[in-house]
Enzyme design. Structure first.
Site, PDB file in Angstrom:
ATOM      1  N   GLY A 136       0.833  -1.188   0.000  1.00  0.00           N
ATOM      2  CA  GLY A 136       0.000   0.000   0.000  1.00  0.00           C
ATOM      3  C   GLY A 136       0.867   1.235   0.000  1.00  0.00           C
ATOM      4  O   GLY A 136       1.948   1.242  -0.579  1.00  0.00           O
ATOM      5  N   CYS A 137       0.421   2.269   0.665  1.00  0.00           N
ATOM      6  CA  CYS A 137       1.163   3.520   0.718  1.00  0.00           C
ATOM      7  C   CYS A 137       2.543   3.294   1.332  1.00  0.00           C
ATOM      8  O   CYS A 137       2.663   2.698   2.402  1.00  0.00           O
ATOM      9  CB  CYS A 137       0.381   4.534   1.550  1.00  0.00           C
ATOM     10  SG  CYS A 137       1.260   6.079   1.814  1.00  0.00           S
ATOM     11  N   PHE A 138       3.581   3.788   0.661  1.00  0.00           N
ATOM     12  CA  PHE A 138       4.926   3.543   1.183  1.00  0.00           C
ATOM     13  C   PHE A 138       5.200   4.274   2.477  1.00  0.00           C
ATOM     14  O   PHE A 138       6.091   3.903   3.222  1.00  0.00           O
ATOM     15  CB  PHE A 138       6.018   3.767   0.155  1.00  0.00           C
ATOM     16  CG  PHE A 138       5.992   5.037  -0.665  1.00  0.00           C
ATOM     17  CD1 PHE A 138       5.545   6.253  -0.172  1.00  0.00           C
ATOM     18  CD2 PHE A 138       6.447   5.003  -1.970  1.00  0.00           C
ATOM     19  CE1 PHE A 138       5.545   7.396  -0.941  1.00  0.00           C
ATOM     20  CE2 PHE A 138       6.450   6.146  -2.763  1.00  0.00           C
ATOM     21  CZ  PHE A 138       6.004   7.347  -2.243  1.00  0.00           C
TER      22      PHE A 138
END
Length: 177
Positions: A13-15
């Protein structure tokens, strides 16, 4: 710091979320947020966010296998994101948020396949984590590096990143730096 660091590349997902957790893991010596798996060279965040480049948001970990194993990194990975949702994590939707492991060697691929098989018994839905050979890594813009530590009160960080970091701290207190 050991001289024999290995590399792991993971997209959950979002880093910002993934990076924030692995920055606290004992044995992880470096964490870089970036992009992998797309068709264009050196994409920008804005391009990746459109979903049109095919890149995933990933973190590139430099880790000391004498302190933490690749398997242990993967076990953490499977507890800090939902590997059963295709191309999304929570409200973050798009191929750039896919669950993906980019392996560096046949040994990493075999370990990842084994851990995915074991995790299939933990989750109520099928695991959709992509397993692919590593491709060129493109480091994200500087403002994305160490984002959570620099912006802990920003809305996304407070309501999405912080709970994932807290979950990691509770579940893996023995793995904290």
């Amino acid at each position: 710091m050991a001289g024999n660091l290995e590399t792991a590349i993971l997209g959950g997902g979002c880093f910002w979320c993934t990076e924030a957790v692995y920055l606290e893991v004992k044995g992880v010596e470096s964490v870089e947020s970036g992009y992998m798996g797309g068709a264009s060279a050196d994409p920008t965040y804005e391009q990746v966010c459109t979903g049109g480049t095919g890149h995933a948001e990933v973190v590139k970990l430099g880790f000391d296998p004498a302190v933490i194993s690749y398997r242990d990194l993967l076990e953490i990975f499977f507890t800090i994101h939902d590997p059963t949702t295709l191309n999304r994590q929570g409200n973050d939707v798009g191929t750039q948020y896919r669950s993906v492991i980019y392996h560096q060697s046949p040994q990493q691929e075999a370990t990842a396949r084994q851990v995915i098989g074991e995790m299939a018994h933990v989750w109520d839905a099928p695991i959709v984590t992509e397993l692919s050979p590593a491709q060129p890594f493109y480091k994200a813009e500087d403002y994305h590096q160490d984002y959570f530590r620099q912006h802990p009160l920003q809305g996304y960080c407070a309501f999405v990143v912080a709970p994932k970091v807290d979950k990691f701290r509770k579940m893996y207190s023995n793995r904290l730096r």
